[in-house]
Enzyme design. Structure first.
Site, PDB file in Angstrom:
ATOM      1  N   CYS A  88       3.908   0.449  -4.627  1.00 47.72           N
ATOM      2  CA  CYS A  88       4.137   1.819  -4.545  1.00 47.72           C
ATOM      3  C   CYS A  88       4.861   2.412  -5.793  1.00 47.72           C
ATOM      4  O   CYS A  88       4.683   3.203  -6.644  1.00 47.72           O
ATOM      5  CB  CYS A  88       4.636   2.510  -3.549  1.00 47.72           C
ATOM      6  SG  CYS A  88       6.050   1.844  -2.699  1.00 47.72           S
ATOM      7  N   ASP A 137       1.226  11.060  -4.973  1.00 45.90           N
ATOM      8  CA  ASP A 137       1.197  10.052  -3.899  1.00 45.90           C
ATOM      9  C   ASP A 137       0.509   8.763  -4.207  1.00 45.90           C
ATOM     10  O   ASP A 137      -1.160   8.876  -4.224  1.00 45.90           O
ATOM     11  CB  ASP A 137       0.973  10.502  -2.488  1.00 45.90           C
ATOM     12  CG  ASP A 137       1.540   9.762  -1.664  1.00 45.90           C
ATOM     13  OD1 ASP A 137       2.020   8.460  -1.760  1.00 45.90           O
ATOM     14  OD2 ASP A 137       1.341  10.164  -0.214  1.00 45.90           O
ATOM     15  N   HIS A 187       0.153   6.110  -2.121  1.00 45.44           N
ATOM     16  CA  HIS A 187      -0.281   5.649  -1.174  1.00 45.44           C
ATOM     17  C   HIS A 187      -1.434   5.835  -0.551  1.00 45.44           C
ATOM     18  O   HIS A 187      -1.695   5.963   0.578  1.00 45.44           O
ATOM     19  CB  HIS A 187       0.984   5.768   0.018  1.00 45.44           C
ATOM     20  CG  HIS A 187       2.230   5.623  -0.113  1.00 45.44           C
ATOM     21  ND1 HIS A 187       2.968   6.164  -1.289  1.00 45.44           N
ATOM     22  CD2 HIS A 187       2.978   4.327  -0.248  1.00 45.44           C
ATOM     23  CE1 HIS A 187       4.267   5.783  -1.373  1.00 45.44           C
ATOM     24  NE2 HIS A 187       4.169   4.467  -0.793  1.00 45.44           N
TER      25      HIS A 187
END
Length: 455
Positions: free
Chosen positions: A126, A342, A344
């Site tokens: 990440c 994001d 993820h």
């Protein structure tokens, strides 16, 4: 990234443990014919990769349809620009600008990373992905004309935000009225535009392919000199140094340099030495990355206003947070909420070797917000200067923004002169320092793995 991750054990090991109940016999249908051993191994690897990716998408709570609510009563600030959402034209401008940001997420099914069999970075990559997004924003500023937005996004993406307003306005989309603007260009004509060619080139540089100069394969390879390998968690400080090496090694960007601040200090002479070019050439453009830690386990409230001030600057290209459970790419704010991208969400790898490969998965249509108080204190802040004059202006503007935290200590400082070690020979470590006049105090950073010492 699980908070239970132990030092010395890779996140990939933790993820595998979650799937131990899935044996190869129960996970795959029985077959009568005898298959080659290498084919069976490959199939098991692909299945495990898909299962791990699916589990991480659930584990980290990424929902494709999730939207954040935005108020019309206050402006949204994003990377140096302010947007009044009560104005339909500015709402559309904000929508197009946000969608034009490059979005780098977990991927699955890419060629195995060097030295291992991993074909996904789900669960451990990440911070590398947010680092890619930070670099991507600098590359777009460097290569694209001012104010560039992705033209194809105007025809691809629809409703992407919820607005808090009176009931009559609820459900109003950002593209309402925008389709009335003249005759639409064909997809072919849009792809032929020079800016679209450059846009596609930047995406290919960041793609999940061994040949991509800023792709996951190259970043993992460069991370080996810092003691990292595929499957490890990379902190924001380590990622900053990896990006510096990647840009320095790429021959197509000779007029761009990356400078990483040392000990929370930007040494002006170091930047000058890095960017100066012999006459008649001018200064190189520069991306400045500043790893900092803004508190112990939580963000120091004294720095909240300063973080927001930095995001109002045109020279700021974003902030990456380094929390192991989830690293985010912060690009703006509204009121006391940060706007972010994001990483993820695990997507299939895009084959960039195909002509006109699809770009939609590299752009996010859902802006998201979170309370600024929830931002992890371990982060790296990015800036871009197009030349010497821009760098001087950057020093002034950033210095003024940093003064908003004068009641405590500045997040970082500018210093005349140069560091004790030469910029090119500076070896990255896991140590980042913040200058303090008080006694030396070691902070527990087990949640972020990067070791920060507060002086």
């Amino acid at each position: 990234m699980s908070l239970s991750h132990r030092e010395g054990q890779s996140p990939a090991d933790d993820i595998t443990d979650d799937w131990l109940f899935l044996s190869s016999d129960s996970a795959r249908p029985e077959v009568v014919e005898v298959r080659r051993e290498d084919q069976e191994t490959e199939d098991r690897g692909k299945l495990r990769s898909k299962l791990v990716s699916a589990w991480n998408s659930v584990k980290y709570g990424w929902t494709l349809k999730q939207k954040s609510k935005f108020s019309k009563s206050s402006p949204v600030i994003m990377l140096g620009k302010s947007y009044e959402l009560k104005d339909e034209g500015e709402r559309e401008h904000f929508r197009r600008t946000f969608v034009s940001l490059l979005w780098l997420t977990y991927r699955r099914g890419f060629p195995p990373l060097g030295g291992c069999s991993l074909t996904t970075d789900s669960g451990w990559g990440c911070v590398l992905r947010t680092g890619q997004m930070l670099l991507a924003q600098g590359l777009l500023l460097h290569l694209m004309p001012p104010g560039w937005t992705w033209s194809v996004s105007h025809h691809v993406f629809k409703d992407d935000m919820d607005l808090e307003s009176r009931p009559a306005d609820c459900g109003q989309t950002f593209q309402k009225g925008s389709n009335k603007r003249g005759r639409k260009l064909s997809l072919g004509s849009l792809l032929d535009r020079p800016t679209e060619t450059t846009h596609r080139k930047v995406v290919s540089w960041l793609a999940d392919h061994p040949s991509a100069p800023f792709g996951i394969h190259q970043l993992v390879e460069l991370g080996k000199s810092s003691g990292k390998k595929a499957g490890d968690w990379y902190g924001p400080s380590i990622v900053a140094h990896i990006l510096q090496k990647a840009v320095a090694a790429f021959a197509d960007l000779q007029n761009l340099a990356v400078y990483v601040a040392q000990d929370c200090t930007i040494y002006k002479d170091n930047v000058k030495r890095l960017c100066e070019r012999p006459p008649p050439q001018s200064w190189k453009s520069v991306i400045i990355l500043v790893p900092v830690r803004l508190g112990g386990q939580e963000l120091n409230p004294a720095y909240v206003n300063c973080v927001q001030k930095l995001l109002t600057l045109k020279c700021c290209i974003g902030i990456i947070g380094g929390k192991p459970k989830h690293s985010l790419f912060f690009v703006g704010f509204q009121d006391n909420n940060l706007l972010y991208l994001d990483p993820h969400y695990c997507q299939p790898t895009v084959d960039i070797t195909k002509k006109n490969f699809p770009l939609e998965s590299f752009h996010c249509k859902y802006p998201r917000k979170m309370a600024v108080s929830r931002m992890d204190p371990s982060c790296t802040i990015g800036f871009y200067a197009n030349g010497q004059k821009d760098f001087e202006s950057l020093c002034t503007a950033v210095g003024e923004a940093l003064s908003t935290s004068a009641e405590t200590y500045p997040m970082f400082i500018f210093a005349e002169g140069h560091s004790q070690e030469e910029e090119q020979s500076h070896a990255p470590t896991n140590l980042t320092y913040i200058q303090r006049k008080t006694k030396c105090k070691r902070v527990d950073t087990s949640n972020s793995l990067d070791e920060f010492v507060l002086l």
